[in-house]
Design a protein around this motif. Structure first.
Motif, PDB file in Angstrom:
ATOM      1  N   GLU A 221       0.778  -1.158  -0.282  1.00 40.65           N
ATOM      2  CA  GLU A 221       0.137  -0.084  -0.057  1.00 40.65           C
ATOM      3  C   GLU A 221       0.862   1.301   0.080  1.00 40.65           C
ATOM      4  OE1 GLU A 221      -0.939   0.617   4.803  1.00 40.65           O
ATOM      5  OE2 GLU A 221      -2.270  -0.316   3.449  1.00 40.65           O
ATOM      6  N   THR A 222       0.202   2.470  -0.191  1.00 44.40           N
ATOM      7  CA  THR A 222       1.062   3.671   0.015  1.00 44.40           C
ATOM      8  C   THR A 222       0.308   4.491   0.694  1.00 44.40           C
ATOM      9  OG1 THR A 222      -0.440   4.689  -1.942  1.00 44.40           O
ATOM     10  CG2 THR A 222       1.938   3.617  -2.755  1.00 44.40           C
ATOM     11  N   GLY A 223       1.069   5.380   1.346  1.00 48.17           N
ATOM     12  CA  GLY A 223       0.266   6.514   2.613  1.00 48.17           C
ATOM     13  C   GLY A 223       0.911   7.752   2.217  1.00 48.17           C
ATOM     14  N   GLU A 224       0.242   8.373   3.299  1.00 44.60           N
ATOM     15  CA  GLU A 224       0.926   9.962   3.095  1.00 44.60           C
ATOM     16  C   GLU A 224       2.076   9.956   4.075  1.00 44.60           C
ATOM     17  OE1 GLU A 224      -0.493  12.668   1.542  1.00 44.60           O
ATOM     18  OE2 GLU A 224      -1.471  11.307   0.651  1.00 44.60           O
ATOM     19  N   VAL A 225       2.896  10.878   3.778  1.00 45.70           N
ATOM     20  CA  VAL A 225       4.402  11.142   4.568  1.00 45.70           C
ATOM     21  C   VAL A 225       4.155  12.218   5.188  1.00 45.70           C
ATOM     22  CG1 VAL A 225       6.744  11.085   4.669  1.00 45.70           C
ATOM     23  CG2 VAL A 225       5.515   9.311   3.102  1.00 45.70           C
ATOM     24  N   SER A 226       4.469  12.680   6.616  1.00 50.13           N
ATOM     25  CA  SER A 226       4.433  13.819   7.021  1.00 50.13           C
ATOM     26  C   SER A 226       5.881  14.520   7.219  1.00 50.13           C
ATOM     27  CB  SER A 226       3.709  13.880   8.438  1.00 50.13           C
ATOM     28  OG  SER A 226       4.479  13.013   9.340  1.00 50.13           O
ATOM     29  N   ASN A 227       6.906  13.573   7.212  1.00 47.34           N
ATOM     30  CA  ASN A 227       8.410  14.026   7.498  1.00 47.34           C
ATOM     31  C   ASN A 227       9.204  13.259   6.734  1.00 47.34           C
ATOM     32  OD1 ASN A 227      10.169  15.933   8.490  1.00 47.34           O
ATOM     33  ND2 ASN A 227       9.711  15.407  10.733  1.00 47.34           N
ATOM     34  N   THR A 228       9.994  13.846   6.103  1.00 46.80           N
ATOM     35  CA  THR A 228      11.334  12.922   5.422  1.00 46.80           C
ATOM     36  C   THR A 228      12.601  13.695   5.689  1.00 46.80           C
ATOM     37  OG1 THR A 228      11.018  14.207   3.309  1.00 46.80           O
ATOM     38  CG2 THR A 228       9.466  11.838   3.555  1.00 46.80           C
ATOM     39  N   GLY A 229      13.721  13.106   5.328  1.00 50.27           N
ATOM     40  CA  GLY A 229      15.034  13.469   5.262  1.00 50.27           C
ATOM     41  C   GLY A 229      15.874  12.523   4.873  1.00 50.27           C
ATOM     42  N   LEU A 230      17.220  13.230   4.825  1.00 47.52           N
ATOM     43  CA  LEU A 230      18.433  12.150   4.313  1.00 47.52           C
ATOM     44  C   LEU A 230      19.314  12.210   5.606  1.00 47.52           C
ATOM     45  CD1 LEU A 230      18.950  13.645   0.888  1.00 47.52           C
ATOM     46  CD2 LEU A 230      17.952  11.386   1.410  1.00 47.52           C
ATOM     47  N   LEU A 231      19.905  11.152   5.864  1.00 47.73           N
ATOM     48  CA  LEU A 231      20.844  10.808   6.892  1.00 47.73           C
ATOM     49  C   LEU A 231      22.101  10.318   6.111  1.00 47.73           C
ATOM     50  CD1 LEU A 231      18.730   9.285   9.754  1.00 47.73           C
ATOM     51  CD2 LEU A 231      19.603  11.528   9.820  1.00 47.73           C
ATOM     52  N   ILE A 232      23.001  11.033   6.027  1.00 53.33           N
ATOM     53  CA  ILE A 232      24.304  10.496   5.377  1.00 53.33           C
ATOM     54  C   ILE A 232      25.257   9.902   6.155  1.00 53.33           C
ATOM     55  CG2 ILE A 232      26.069  11.604   3.675  1.00 53.33           C
ATOM     56  CD1 ILE A 232      24.081  13.609   3.114  1.00 53.33           C
ATOM     57  N   ASP A 233      25.614  10.585   7.399  1.00 54.45           N
ATOM     58  CA  ASP A 233      26.505   9.912   8.134  1.00 54.45           C
ATOM     59  C   ASP A 233      26.129   8.822   8.966  1.00 54.45           C
ATOM     60  OD1 ASP A 233      29.240  10.435   9.134  1.00 54.45           O
ATOM     61  OD2 ASP A 233      28.289  10.741  11.013  1.00 54.45           O
ATOM     62  N   GLY A 234      26.952   7.733   9.129  1.00 53.84           N
ATOM     63  CA  GLY A 234      26.649   6.753   9.906  1.00 53.84           C
ATOM     64  C   GLY A 234      26.281   6.929  11.356  1.00 53.84           C
TER      65      GLY A 234
END
Length: 144
Positions: free
Chosen positions: A14-27
């Motif tokens: 299924e798909t859903g709404e996303v309220s917040n996203t981001g990228l984490l580059i460093d371990g």
């Protein structure tokens, strides 16, 4: 012509709404975010990846006096949260990679992990293929 990649029931559940996203580059940023999110888990944590190092240090120099190796951290979560279950799925690797892998990992998780932590190797892939997904899902509301 462009086609949608995600089609519920065909290419995804299924798909859903996303309220917040981001990228984490460093371990270290990733592990810090994972630890913070995992501590909010109430019901389940799903981890899937190419390999897991049970002694990997998730946080360093925290000064909290607690050990932050993967297995110690997950054990502590289960001890603190009686309804929490943790599922870990790892690729059952090719012999080519055996030198780089943690030896007897399945046995180590079975005997060193809390009873509500289930570790399993994925061996359901074609010859020459690998289990290459890497994800974490926490209570179906947070994903990495």
């Amino acid at each position: 012509m462009m086609h949608e990649i995600l089609r519920p029931g065909v290419t995804c559940y299924e798909t859903g709404e996303v309220s917040n996203t981001g990228l984490l580059i460093d371990g270290s940023d990733y592990y810090r975010a994972f630890c913070a999110a995992a501590q909010t888990a109430e019901h389940f944590i799903l981890l899937s990846g190419w390999q897991f190092d049970s002694d990997a240090q998730l946080l360093r120099d925290e000064g909290a006096g607690e050990e932050y190796s993967l297995i110690a951290f997950l054990n502590r979560l289960c001890e603190r949260k009686k309804d929490l279950r943790i599922y870990i799925l790892a690729w059952i690797f090719s012999v080519i990679y055996c030198v780089d892998r943690e030896w007897l990992q399945s046995w180590y998780f079975k005997w060193s992990a809390h009873e509500r932590i289930q570790f399993c190797f994925d061996s359901c892939h074609p010859f020459g293929a690998s289990h290459h997904q890497k994800y974490v899902v926490i209570d179906g509301r947070i994903a990495f």
